[in-house]
Design a protein around this motif. Structure first.
Motif, PDB file in Angstrom:
ATOM      1  N   GLY A 144      25.513   9.088  33.822  1.00  0.00           N
ATOM      2  CA  GLY A 144      25.891   7.762  33.337  1.00  0.00           C
ATOM      3  C   GLY A 144      26.716   7.818  32.072  1.00  0.00           C
ATOM      4  N   VAL A 145      26.300   8.646  31.128  1.00  0.00           N
ATOM      5  CA  VAL A 145      27.051   8.751  29.869  1.00  0.00           C
ATOM      6  C   VAL A 145      28.410   9.410  30.106  1.00  0.00           C
ATOM      7  CG1 VAL A 145      27.053   9.738  27.538  1.00  0.00           C
ATOM      8  CG2 VAL A 145      24.952   8.786  28.487  1.00  0.00           C
ATOM      9  N   ALA A 146      28.460  10.401  31.000  1.00  0.00           N
ATOM     10  CA  ALA A 146      29.747  11.024  31.319  1.00  0.00           C
ATOM     11  C   ALA A 146      30.701  10.009  31.932  1.00  0.00           C
ATOM     12  CB  ALA A 146      29.530  12.196  32.280  1.00  0.00           C
TER      13      ALA A 146
ATOM     14  N   PRO B 127      24.163   5.998  38.606  1.00  0.00           N
ATOM     15  CA  PRO B 127      24.534   6.161  37.199  1.00  0.00           C
ATOM     16  C   PRO B 127      26.031   6.076  36.947  1.00  0.00           C
ATOM     17  CG  PRO B 127      22.868   7.770  37.795  1.00  0.00           C
ATOM     18  CD  PRO B 127      23.307   7.105  39.072  1.00  0.00           C
ATOM     19  N   LEU B 128      26.851   6.474  37.938  1.00  0.00           N
ATOM     20  CA  LEU B 128      28.304   6.329  37.787  1.00  0.00           C
ATOM     21  C   LEU B 128      28.679   4.862  37.641  1.00  0.00           C
ATOM     22  CD1 LEU B 128      29.888   8.758  40.407  1.00  0.00           C
ATOM     23  CD2 LEU B 128      29.831   9.024  37.936  1.00  0.00           C
ATOM     24  N   ALA B 129      28.101   4.026  38.517  1.00  0.00           N
ATOM     25  CA  ALA B 129      28.400   2.597  38.467  1.00  0.00           C
ATOM     26  C   ALA B 129      27.913   1.982  37.162  1.00  0.00           C
ATOM     27  CB  ALA B 129      27.762   1.889  39.660  1.00  0.00           C
ATOM     28  N   ALA B 130      26.726   2.381  36.705  1.00  0.00           N
ATOM     29  CA  ALA B 130      26.183   1.834  35.456  1.00  0.00           C
ATOM     30  C   ALA B 130      27.043   2.240  34.270  1.00  0.00           C
ATOM     31  CB  ALA B 130      24.745   2.301  35.268  1.00  0.00           C
ATOM     32  N   GLY B 131      27.445   3.510  34.233  1.00  0.00           N
ATOM     33  CA  GLY B 131      28.295   3.968  33.131  1.00  0.00           C
ATOM     34  C   GLY B 131      29.634   3.264  33.113  1.00  0.00           C
ATOM     35  N   HIS B 132      30.223   3.050  34.279  1.00  0.00           N
ATOM     36  CA  HIS B 132      31.497   2.323  34.363  1.00  0.00           C
ATOM     37  C   HIS B 132      31.351   0.901  33.846  1.00  0.00           C
ATOM     38  CE1 HIS B 132      35.392   1.513  36.736  1.00  0.00           C
ATOM     39  NE2 HIS B 132      35.112   0.417  36.051  1.00  0.00           N
ATOM     40  N   ALA B 133      30.283   0.218  34.277  1.00  0.00           N
ATOM     41  CA  ALA B 133      30.083  -1.168  33.853  1.00  0.00           C
ATOM     42  C   ALA B 133      29.888  -1.262  32.345  1.00  0.00           C
ATOM     43  CB  ALA B 133      28.882  -1.768  34.581  1.00  0.00           C
TER      44      ALA B 133
ATOM     45  N   VAL C 298      34.097  15.237  40.518  1.00  0.00           N
ATOM     46  CA  VAL C 298      33.347  16.412  40.060  1.00  0.00           C
ATOM     47  C   VAL C 298      31.903  16.036  39.744  1.00  0.00           C
ATOM     48  CG1 VAL C 298      33.154  18.117  38.204  1.00  0.00           C
ATOM     49  CG2 VAL C 298      35.377  17.632  39.220  1.00  0.00           C
ATOM     50  N   LEU C 299      31.699  14.887  39.101  1.00  0.00           N
ATOM     51  CA  LEU C 299      30.336  14.450  38.779  1.00  0.00           C
ATOM     52  C   LEU C 299      29.514  14.209  40.038  1.00  0.00           C
ATOM     53  CD1 LEU C 299      30.902  11.966  35.804  1.00  0.00           C
ATOM     54  CD2 LEU C 299      29.816  14.205  35.706  1.00  0.00           C
ATOM     55  N   VAL C 300      30.127  13.585  41.047  1.00  0.00           N
ATOM     56  CA  VAL C 300      29.404  13.323  42.293  1.00  0.00           C
ATOM     57  C   VAL C 300      29.005  14.632  42.961  1.00  0.00           C
ATOM     58  CG1 VAL C 300      29.577  12.347  44.614  1.00  0.00           C
ATOM     59  CG2 VAL C 300      30.498  11.094  42.674  1.00  0.00           C
ATOM     60  N   VAL C 301      29.932  15.588  43.025  1.00  0.00           N
ATOM     61  CA  VAL C 301      29.655  16.855  43.695  1.00  0.00           C
ATOM     62  C   VAL C 301      28.627  17.672  42.911  1.00  0.00           C
ATOM     63  CG1 VAL C 301      30.690  19.029  44.463  1.00  0.00           C
ATOM     64  CG2 VAL C 301      31.927  16.894  44.754  1.00  0.00           C
TER      65      VAL C 301
END
Length: 344
Positions: free
Chosen positions: A166-168, A282-288, A272-275
């Motif tokens: 999330g932070v990344a 957490p990707l969606a939360a960090g983006h928001a 890269v983060l997904v893989v």
């Protein structure tokens, strides 16, 4: 251990299975079309408008039709997936169809296509997209338990991995926004003459918050995580599950002009983060969360300053993540990734 296939129970119709690459690609493209089709179309039209005005019906009427079709198609697809997954006569498919219809009507009213709420908040679309992504992944045998995980053990990893991801994601979106702002001010054109908030027609704080959540869901789940997970699980070539989300992330930001290229680099890092971690939410939360400094700080320098502050915390988180590995001296992830075709 050898299993006697003759004594094994026959597979049920609802049992998920990993499908062929062409089916995975078709479903990935379907998710992107349903979640982001109208936005991709509008972004291309706005980019073309930088070279000359487009006819009003092309931007207004076609966009309205695309929104209505994508929302309706998403609700129907969701109802069909749940119906196929559950046994005949079950009550759940009927309940799902009703819930999907309610979300679709809410989304259409929110967009002003049907009389009702208005306001363009897109919360219903975010919920519909989140549910649809989950069902499509399940159709291909991809569940939370089957997602690739980093080679770590212990309870601490359960909270460390989502926080790191999330932070990344937050850092990456802030960096992309900041560099894009600097390109807009000093880089080569063509670039739009308006800021991003004005282009997205956001006029209030509640609308901004809801649209940030929607952007996180559709860009990081439907555009990035789902295609990568689907195509990798089906054994598709690496170039497909890298080029598809990265290329379309550039297209969806073309309304900014040439600064959209910056978001291609952000897209590579998100893949890269997904893989590496196999975490999507957490990707969606960090983006928001990353979208907040865009309205609170100066357009070009603010996101870069915020990214620098958060990046310092990110370095500490990555060190923590490394300390939680069973073998902290294992080869670097990127070195392994590019030498074995992306497999773990």
């Amino acid at each position: 251990m050898i299993i006697n296939s003759a004594s094994a129970p026959p597979p049920t119709a609802s049992a998920p299975a990993v499908r062929a690459p062409h089916r995975a690609l078709a479903d990935a493209l379907g998710l992107i079309a349903v979640a982001l089709g109208p936005s991709l179309w509008l972004s291309v039209v706005q980019f073309a408008a930088l070279f000359g005005p487009a006819p009003a019906p092309l931007t207004r009427d076609a966009g309205t039709v695309l929104v209505a079709v994508s929302i309706t198609a998403g609700a129907l697809w969701l109802a069909l997936l749940v119906r196929v997954r559950h046994c005949p006569g079950s009550f759940r498919p009927r309940l799902t169809a009703g819930a999907a219809a309610v979300l679709a009507l809410w989304a259409l009213a929110d967009r002003g296509i049907l009389p009702g709420l208005g306001g363009d908040y897109r919360i219903a679309e975010a919920l519909l997209c989140l549910w649809l992504v989950s069902e499509v992944l399940h159709r291909h045998g991809i569940t939370p338990a089957s997602l690739p995980k980093a080679s770590t053990t212990g309870r601490r990893w359960r909270w460390a991995a989502p926080v790191v991801v999330g932070v990344a994601a937050l850092v990456l979106v802030l960096l992309g926004s900041g560099i894009s702002g600097l390109w807009h001010a000093y880089g080569p054109g063509p670039v739009t003459s308006q800021d991003q908030i004005s282009l997205l027609r956001i006029t209030s704080t509640p609308q901004f918050i809801s649209r940030a959540v929607w952007a996180g869901v559709v860009e990081e789940l439907a555009l990035t995580a789902a295609p990568v997970l689907l195509l990798r699980a089906a054994g598709a070539p690496r170039w497909q599950w890298v080029a598809l989300p990265v290329g379309l992330r550039i297209v969806i930001h073309l309304y900014l002009g040439t600064p959209a290229i910056v978001y291609g680099l952000v897209g590579v890092a998100m893949v890269v983060l997904v893989v590496r971690y196999g975490r999507a939410l957490p990707l969606a939360a960090g983006h928001a969360l990353a979208d907040w400094p865009m309205t609170q700080l100066p357009s070009s320098v603010g996101p870069l300053v915020a990214a620098g502050v958060v990046l310092a915390a990110q370095v500490g988180l990555f060190r923590l993540e490394k300390s939680l590995r069973p073998d902290p001296t294992e080869p670097g992830f990127l070195a392994r990734w590019w030498t074995n075709g992306g497999s773990r």
